[in-house]
Design a protein around this motif. Structure first.
Motif, PDB file in Angstrom:
ATOM      1  N   ASP A   1       0.794  -1.238   0.000  1.00  0.00           N
ATOM      2  CA  ASP A   1       0.000   0.000   0.000  1.00  0.00           C
ATOM      3  C   ASP A   1       0.821   1.280   0.000  1.00  0.00           C
ATOM      4  O   ASP A   1       0.447   2.276   0.624  1.00  0.00           O
ATOM      5  CB  ASP A   1      -0.988   0.008   1.174  1.00  0.00           C
ATOM      6  CG  ASP A   1      -2.019  -1.104   1.055  1.00  0.00           C
ATOM      7  OD1 ASP A   1      -2.459  -1.376  -0.075  1.00  0.00           O
ATOM      8  OD2 ASP A   1      -2.371  -1.704   2.087  1.00  0.00           O
ATOM      9  N   ILE A   2       1.950   1.261  -0.698  1.00  0.00           N
ATOM     10  CA  ILE A   2       2.760   2.467  -0.883  1.00  0.00           C
ATOM     11  C   ILE A   2       2.854   2.731  -2.381  1.00  0.00           C
ATOM     12  O   ILE A   2       3.311   1.878  -3.142  1.00  0.00           O
ATOM     13  CB  ILE A   2       4.166   2.313  -0.261  1.00  0.00           C
ATOM     14  CG1 ILE A   2       4.040   2.072   1.244  1.00  0.00           C
ATOM     15  CG2 ILE A   2       5.014   3.545  -0.559  1.00  0.00           C
ATOM     16  CD1 ILE A   2       5.350   1.769   1.939  1.00  0.00           C
ATOM     17  N   ASP A   3       2.397   3.906  -2.777  1.00  0.00           N
ATOM     18  CA  ASP A   3       2.382   4.285  -4.195  1.00  0.00           C
ATOM     19  C   ASP A   3       3.577   5.180  -4.494  1.00  0.00           C
ATOM     20  O   ASP A   3       3.675   6.291  -3.967  1.00  0.00           O
ATOM     21  CB  ASP A   3       1.073   5.018  -4.508  1.00  0.00           C
ATOM     22  CG  ASP A   3       0.933   5.366  -5.975  1.00  0.00           C
ATOM     23  OD1 ASP A   3       1.796   4.969  -6.783  1.00  0.00           O
ATOM     24  OD2 ASP A   3      -0.045   6.055  -6.304  1.00  0.00           O
ATOM     25  N   ILE A   4       4.491   4.696  -5.326  1.00  0.00           N
ATOM     26  CA  ILE A   4       5.655   5.497  -5.714  1.00  0.00           C
ATOM     27  C   ILE A   4       5.555   5.981  -7.159  1.00  0.00           C
ATOM     28  O   ILE A   4       6.517   6.516  -7.696  1.00  0.00           O
ATOM     29  CB  ILE A   4       6.982   4.725  -5.476  1.00  0.00           C
ATOM     30  CG1 ILE A   4       7.038   3.420  -6.274  1.00  0.00           C
ATOM     31  CG2 ILE A   4       7.204   4.468  -3.985  1.00  0.00           C
ATOM     32  CD1 ILE A   4       8.388   2.711  -6.202  1.00  0.00           C
ATOM     33  N   THR A   5       4.380   5.833  -7.751  1.00  0.00           N
ATOM     34  CA  THR A   5       4.226   6.211  -9.164  1.00  0.00           C
ATOM     35  C   THR A   5       4.264   7.716  -9.396  1.00  0.00           C
ATOM     36  O   THR A   5       4.494   8.154 -10.517  1.00  0.00           O
ATOM     37  CB  THR A   5       2.915   5.652  -9.758  1.00  0.00           C
ATOM     38  OG1 THR A   5       1.810   6.170  -9.000  1.00  0.00           O
ATOM     39  CG2 THR A   5       2.893   4.143  -9.749  1.00  0.00           C
ATOM     40  N   GLY A   6       4.067   8.513  -8.360  1.00  0.00           N
ATOM     41  CA  GLY A   6       4.091   9.963  -8.525  1.00  0.00           C
ATOM     42  C   GLY A   6       5.493  10.550  -8.530  1.00  0.00           C
ATOM     43  O   GLY A   6       5.658  11.768  -8.599  1.00  0.00           O
ATOM     44  N   HIS A   7       6.500   9.709  -8.494  1.00  0.00           N
ATOM     45  CA  HIS A   7       7.882  10.172  -8.452  1.00  0.00           C
ATOM     46  C   HIS A   7       8.602   9.677  -9.697  1.00  0.00           C
ATOM     47  O   HIS A   7       8.299   8.615 -10.221  1.00  0.00           O
ATOM     48  CB  HIS A   7       8.565   9.669  -7.184  1.00  0.00           C
ATOM     49  CG  HIS A   7       7.854  10.133  -5.950  1.00  0.00           C
ATOM     50  ND1 HIS A   7       8.092  11.344  -5.362  1.00  0.00           N
ATOM     51  CD2 HIS A   7       6.860   9.563  -5.227  1.00  0.00           C
ATOM     52  CE1 HIS A   7       7.290  11.498  -4.332  1.00  0.00           C
ATOM     53  NE2 HIS A   7       6.526  10.419  -4.220  1.00  0.00           N
ATOM     54  N   ALA A   8       9.547  10.460 -10.164  1.00  0.00           N
ATOM     55  CA  ALA A   8      10.302  10.095 -11.363  1.00  0.00           C
ATOM     56  C   ALA A   8      11.793  10.101 -11.041  1.00  0.00           C
ATOM     57  O   ALA A   8      12.236  10.846 -10.158  1.00  0.00           O
ATOM     58  CB  ALA A   8      10.015  11.095 -12.477  1.00  0.00           C
ATOM     59  N   PRO A   9      12.563   9.292 -11.742  1.00  0.00           N
ATOM     60  CA  PRO A   9      14.012   9.325 -11.548  1.00  0.00           C
ATOM     61  C   PRO A   9      14.561  10.732 -11.814  1.00  0.00           C
ATOM     62  O   PRO A   9      14.153  11.405 -12.750  1.00  0.00           O
ATOM     63  CB  PRO A   9      14.529   8.320 -12.585  1.00  0.00           C
ATOM     64  CG  PRO A   9      13.390   7.356 -12.759  1.00  0.00           C
ATOM     65  CD  PRO A   9      12.161   8.228 -12.671  1.00  0.00           C
TER      66      PRO A   9
END
Length: 136
Positions: A58-66
């Protein structure tokens, strides 16, 4: 270190390990810690297996980019945690540096990424306890 410590996670592509670590730290420390991540040679996107493994908890990391590692980001961070970036990370006196030896999730499926995710979580939990000793 200021009242709100800043932690920078660095790996080569800023697509797997460092993104998972940043996600865990945001999740476990909330807004008590400023979370940053970057890479010496950032990828075009976050590793899909890392995204899937983090979504399972339940952790969404899709809002971050390299992002590209910048000199100023290192200089203004209190804690710098490297994950296989080699010697490209600049070193500043008075900063806390750690090098976490973690398997690279690049090219692996979610089944192989889960143990990496879990090891990162354990390390982040310990780090949060050090940075915020009075947390509940």
């Amino acid at each position: 270190m200021s009242d709100k410590p800043s932690v920078l996670f660095v790996c080569v592509h800023n697509a797997g390990r460092s993104q998972m670590a940043a996600g865990w730290l945001r999740h476990l420390a909330g807004d008590a810690v400023e979370v940053r991540s970057a890479g010496s040679e950032p990828a075009n996107q976050i590793n899909p297996a890392a995204v899937e493994a983090m979504q399972e908890v339940d952790i969404d990391i899709t809002g971050h980019a390299p992002k590209l590692l910048e000199y100023g980001t290192v200089e203004s961070s209190d804690v710098i945690i490297t994950m296989g970036c080699g010697d490209v990370c600049p070193v500043f006196p008075g900063k806390r540096y750690e090098d976490w030896k973690l398997e690279d999730p690049a090219g692996k499926g979610v089944k192989a990424v889960r143990p990496i995710r879990d090891e990162i979580r354990d390390r982040i939990d310990k780090l949060v306890g050090e940075l915020i000793p009075d947390r509940a």
